[in-house]
Design an enzyme around this catalytic site. Structure first.
Site, mmCIF file in Angstrom:
data_model
loop_
_atom_site.group_PDB
_atom_site.id
_atom_site.type_symbol
_atom_site.label_atom_id
_atom_site.label_comp_id
_atom_site.label_asym_id
_atom_site.label_seq_id
_atom_site.Cartn_x
_atom_site.Cartn_y
_atom_site.Cartn_z
ATOM 1 N N ASP A 1 -7.897 -16.093 -36.939
ATOM 2 C CA ASP A 1 -7.902 -16.466 -35.518
ATOM 3 C C ASP A 1 -7.557 -15.251 -34.669
ATOM 4 O OD1 ASP A 1 -8.000 -17.868 -33.184
ATOM 5 O OD2 ASP A 1 -6.138 -18.985 -33.517
ATOM 6 N N ASP B 1 38.882 0.850 -13.832
ATOM 7 C CA ASP B 1 39.670 2.073 -13.691
ATOM 8 C C ASP B 1 38.920 3.095 -12.837
ATOM 9 O OD1 ASP B 1 37.707 2.957 -15.350
ATOM 10 O OD2 ASP B 1 39.027 3.606 -16.974
ATOM 11 N N SER C 1 -1.779 -19.674 -26.184
ATOM 12 C CA SER C 1 -2.694 -19.172 -27.210
ATOM 13 C C SER C 1 -3.205 -17.777 -26.865
ATOM 14 C CB SER C 1 -3.886 -20.112 -27.350
ATOM 15 O OG SER C 1 -3.496 -21.342 -27.891
ATOM 16 N N GLY C 2 -3.266 -16.926 -27.888
ATOM 17 C CA GLY C 2 -3.771 -15.572 -27.703
ATOM 18 C C GLY C 2 -2.723 -14.576 -27.288
ATOM 19 N N SER D 1 36.971 5.560 -13.709
ATOM 20 C CA SER D 1 35.728 6.159 -14.220
ATOM 21 C C SER D 1 34.760 5.101 -14.711
ATOM 22 C CB SER D 1 36.032 7.125 -15.363
ATOM 23 O OG SER D 1 36.529 6.426 -16.488
ATOM 24 N N ASP E 1 16.908 14.941 -18.810
ATOM 25 C CA ASP E 1 17.045 14.810 -17.363
ATOM 26 C C ASP E 1 17.973 13.655 -17.046
ATOM 27 O OD1 ASP E 1 15.028 16.674 -17.514
ATOM 28 O OD2 ASP E 1 13.445 15.338 -16.813
ATOM 29 N N GLY F 1 10.791 11.418 -9.743
ATOM 30 C CA GLY F 1 12.136 11.682 -9.272
ATOM 31 C C GLY F 1 12.746 10.466 -8.602
ATOM 32 N N GLU G 1 9.841 19.728 -19.321
ATOM 33 C CA GLU G 1 8.657 20.176 -18.595
ATOM 34 C C GLU G 1 7.819 18.983 -18.132
ATOM 35 O OE1 GLU G 1 8.059 23.264 -17.844
ATOM 36 O OE2 GLU G 1 9.608 24.234 -19.059
#
Length: 675
Positions: free
Chosen positions: A531, A256, A625-626, A258, A96, A148, A143
Site C-alpha cells: 500500500d 537566581d 491515510s497516506g 543566571s 554561531d 540573522g 561560512e
C-alpha cells in the site's frame, strides 16, 4: 587563544575585551591572526517606545567571523525587555550563537540565555533583565550564511516585570511564572497561596513546565525551581501534577541571577474528594487519565499509580513487579515488564542460540553466512560481511558495495562508509523551527511537521495525507488512488497543500497539482499489501521553514519494538467522526511483529508494521491515510518508518493501526524517483 586576546588588546575599539569571555572556550585555530574577524559595537538607550536593531547583513545574511555586541541601558527605575520577532541563526551553537547577559560584561554568572537555530513567529524569543542594563553578544564562525535576527527593545517599570504571586481563593484558576510565555527574568521570587473553602483536596496541574539551566541536577534543583509541599521541581517535564491534602497550598518560584527559561503555566481546581475524576481514573498525583489506561502496562499517570493493585485480565501476563502486560508480549525477546519476568521462562538450552524474536535454534547457526533467524540476529554481530549480501543480514550497503555492520548508519553524522555514501543526501528530516513541548497538547504547532501534506480530491476537500520526499516527489498510500472509482487515479483531480496547519488558512501554504500518480504494481486492494504510492508534482516545491522533506530510511534501518514515533494528519478525531481542522499529532509505539501478526489474525505481511497501543485510545483514523509515521533518531533526524494504511476501526482495543513498512519498499522508491 593567547594570540587572539593579544589582538583584541591593540584594536582601537573600546570594551572589546568583553568579546573575549563570550567565546566560552570555543577558541580554535580559526581565531588565529591570519583570519579576518569583523567587529561591531553599539551603545543603546532604552525608552518606553519600541526601538529596533538587527544583526549585520540582515536580512541577506550575516558574515562569518563576526564579533558584535550591543550594550543597552535604561533609567534606574526600569528594566529592559528584549524580543526577537525574527531569529534565524546556524543550528549549531558551537559555531554561531546569540548570548544575552543581565549585566554589561559577558559573565556566565549573569547570563540570561544563549540561543541559536531558528524560531517560528508563534514562539519568539523574549527576555527581560532584572535591572536597567543588558548586553547582547553575537558570535559567528561558520561560512554558512543565515539571515540573522531582528530585535526589539524597550524599557518598562521594574515593578511590572517582577509582579507575581498572591492569594488565590477562587474554586479554580490559572497562574504562571512572571512574563509567561516569555522568559522569566533573573533574580525573582514569587509565592502563591491557594486557599479554597470547603474542599479537602487541591490538585495543581502544570500544562507547561520548562525551567532548564545548564549543569543543573534536576534531582536537587539548586538554582531555578518551583517548590511545592517541600519538593523542588526544575528541568523540562512532559507531565507534572501535585495534589494537596488540605484546602491550602503554597507554590514558590525562585530564579537566581543566571539563565532563565520559559517557565510554567499551572491550573488548579477544587474537586469533590468522593469523585475527583468524573468518568476517568484518578492518579495519586491528581492527574486524571482515561479508565481504559488503568492496568494496561503503560505508566500513564507518571507515578505508576495506574499500574498498581492490578488484577490481570485473561489476555494479560502478570509480571513479577505487579504490572500487567499483553500475553502476546511474553517470550518475544523484549523486556516489556521492565524486570525481564516476561522473558525469564523463555531461555534456550545451553547449546542453542536465541533469536531476537525468541526463537531457539542450534548454536552453530551463528555466523554461518545464512540468515536462520527471521530478524537476522544470528548474523548481526559477525565481524566480516564484505563477501555477504548486505540486505540479507540487515547491514547498511555503501555505494561501493561495502557493508557496514552498524545499526542505522545512514545520516547519523558519522562517515561509516569509506566512500562516505552513508551521509549523502541527508538534507532531510529536520524541523527548522525551535518548538516548545506543550503537555497534553494534540494540536500540532506551526511548522512542527514540515513534511506533512494535505491531499484534496476535486471539490470535496482533504481526503488523504502524504509526506514530502523532495522538491518534486511525495509519498502516500496506494489505497487513496487505486479504488473502484477510476477518477481517484487521475492526477488532475488532486491538489496538494504543503506547509499547512489549518485546513482553512493558506498563509505560507504552497499549492501544487499532480503530474503523475505511481501506485505499486503489486498493490492488493483486498489485503492492502504494497500500500504505497509516489506522487510527482507538476511544479517543484520551494523549501521554507514550514516545508521540508523527511528522511527515507535505508532498507537496513531498524525501528525497534517499543520505539515512540509520531503520527500526524487531519483525519477523524474519533471513529465515524468529523475531520480535524487543525493538524493533529499523537505519539504511538512500534509494536512487536509477532504481536502484530497475532492481533491482526495473520493479516499482516512483511510489508506492514503495527504501531499504537493494544489498549486502544490512540490511533490514526479515516482521513489520515497516506500520512507518515515519523520517528526521531539520536542523530537529530526524523525518518519515515511507515505510511498510514489500514486498521479495524479507530483506536479499538487490540486493534492497532497497520502501516506500510517503508524499509521494505525503499528500493522501489529509489527505482521510481532516484531518491
Amino acid at each position: 587563544t593567547l594570540h587572539y586576546i593579544t589582538i583584541l588588546a591593540v584594536l582601537p575599539l573600546m570594551n572589546l575585551s568583553l568579546c573575549t569571555l563570550s567565546i566560552k572556550e570555543r577558541a580554535t585555530p580559526d581565531y588565529m591572526p591570519f583570519r579576518r574577524v569583523i567587529y561591531c559595537f553599539y551603545r543603546l538607550e532604552a525608552a518606553q517606545g519600541v526601538q529596533t536593531f538587527s544583526s549585520p547583513g540582515y536580512p541577506t545574511g550575516y558574515p562569518a567571523k563576526s564579533r558584535c555586541q550591543w550594550q543597552i541601558r535604561a533609567s534606574e527605575e526600569n528594566v529592559i525587555v528584549l524580543k526577537f520577532p525574527f531569529f534565524h541563526i546556524e543550528d549549531d551553537c558551537f559555531d554561531d550563537f546569540v548570548s544575552i547577559y543581565d549585566s554589561l560584561s559577558p559573565d556566565d554568572s549573569q547570563a540570561i540565555t544563549e540561543k541559536c537555530g531558528q524560531r517560528p513567529p508563534s514562539n519568539p524569543l523574549e527576555v527581560a533583565s532584572s535591572g536597567n542594563i543588558m548586553l547582547i553578544n553575537f558570535i559567528t564562525d561558520t561560512e554558512t550564511q543565515r539571515p540573522g535576527f531582528e530585535a526589539e527593545y524597550k524599557a518598562i517599570p521594574k515593578t511590572q516585570v517582577m509582579r507575581c504571586g498572591g492569594v488565590l481563593s477562587d474554586k479554580e484558576g490559572t497562574f504562571t511564572s512572571p512574563r509567561y510565555p516569555a522568559f522569566y527574568p533573573p533574580a525573582v521570587d514569587c509565592k502563591w497561596t491557594i486557599q479554597v473553602c470547603n474542599t479537602p483536596f487541591l490538585p495543581v496541574k502544570f500544562n507547561m513546565f520548562r525551567i532548564k539551566e545548564p549543569g543543573v541536577d534536576v534531582r536537587k534543583c539548586h538554582k531555578d525551581y518551583v517548590e511545592i509541599m517541600g519538593t523542588k521541581y526544575c528541568g523540562e517535564m512532559s507531565s507534572l501534577a501535585v495534589t494537596s491534602i488540605s484546602n491550602s497550598l503554597t507554590v514558590i518560584f525562585h530564579s537566581d541571577e543566571s539563565y532563565t527559561d520559559k517557565g510554567f503555566s499551572a491550573h488548579y481546581s477544587a474537586y469533590d474528594p468522593s469523585n475527583p475524576c468524573p468518568n476517568t481514573f484518578a492518579c495519586r498525583s491528581g492527574l486524571c487519565v482515561g479508565k481504559e489506561l488503568k492496568c494496561d502496562g503503560w505508566n500513564d499517570c507518571g507515578d505508576m499509580s495506574d499500574e498498581t493493585q492490578c488484577k490481570c485480565a485473561k489476555d494479560q501476563f502478570a509480571c513479577d513487579n505487579g504490572l500487567c502486560k499483553p500475553k502476546f508480549w511474553e517470550c518475544d525477546g523484549v523486556n516489556d515488564c521492565g524486570d525481564w519476568s516476561d522473558e525469564k521462562q523463555c531461555s534456550c538450552e545451553e547449546n542453542e542460540w536465541r533469536c531476537g524474536d525468541g526463537e531457539c535454534l542450534p548454536q552453530d547457526v551463528v555466523c554461518d553466512s545464512k540468515r536462520d533467524c527471521d530478524d537476522g540476529s544470528d548474523e548481526a554481530s559477525c565481524k566480516s560481511c564484505k563477501s555477504q549480501s548486505c540486505a540479507l543480514f540487515f547491514f547498511f550497503k555503501c555505494k561501493d558495495g561495502e557493508c557496514v555492520n552498524k545499526v542505522n548508519a545512514e545520516c547519523d553524522r558519522v562517515n561509516d562508509c569509506s566512500d562516505e555514501s552513508d551521509e549523502v543526501g541527508c538534507g532531510c528530516g529536520t524541523r527548522p523551527y525551535k518548538l516548545n513541548r506543550i503537555v497534553g497538547g494534540q494540536n500540532a504547532a506551526f511548522g512542527e511537521w514540515p513534511w506533512q501534506v494535505s491531499l484534496a480530491y476535486q471539490t470535496t476537500g482533504h481526503a488523504c495525507g502524504a509526506s514530502i520526499l523532495s522538491e518534486t516527489w511525495l509519498l502516500s498510500a496506494a489505497h487513496c488512488f487505486a479504488t473502484f472509482d477510476t477518477n481517484y487515479g487521475v492526477p488532475s483531480n488532486w491538489q496538494t497543500y504543503s506547509g499547512m496547519q489549518d485546513l482553512y488558512k493558506f498563509d505560507g501554504v504552497q499549492q501544487r497539482s499532480l503530474k503523475r500518480i505511481i501506485t505499486h504494481p503489486d498493490y492488493n486492494r483486498m489485503t492492502f499489501d504494497y500500500d504505497i504510492a509516489l506522487l510527482e508534482l507538476s511544479k517543484p516545491l520551494e523549501f521554507t521553514n514550514t516545508i521540508q522533506p523527511i528522511c527515507l530510511p535505508a532498507s537496513s534501518h531498524v525501528f525497534p519494538a517499543g520505539m515512540s514515533c509520531w503520527i500526524t494528519g487531519w483525519g477523524a478525531l474519533r471513529e465515524g467522526g468529523q475531520k480535524a481542522q487543525i493538524l493533529q499529532k499523537a505519539s504511538v509505539k512500534i509494536i512487536n511483529d509477532t504481536v502484530c501478526n497475532v492481533v491482526t489474525e495473520g493479516q499482516v505481511t512483511s510489508r506492514m508494521l503495527c504501531s499504537g497501543f493494544l489498549m486502544g485510545g490512540i490511533d490514526a483514523c479515516q482521513g489520515d491515510s497516506g500520512g507518515p509515521l515519523a520517528c526521531f533518531e539520536e542523530s537529530g533526524k526524523w525518518f519515515q518508518a511507515g505510511i498510514v494504511s489500514w486498521g479495524e476501526g479507530c483506536a479499538r482495543r487490540n486493534k492497532p493501526g497497520v502501516y506500510t513498512r517503508v524499509t521494505k519498499l525503499r528500493d522501489w522508491i529509489k527505482k521510481e524517483t532516484g531518491i
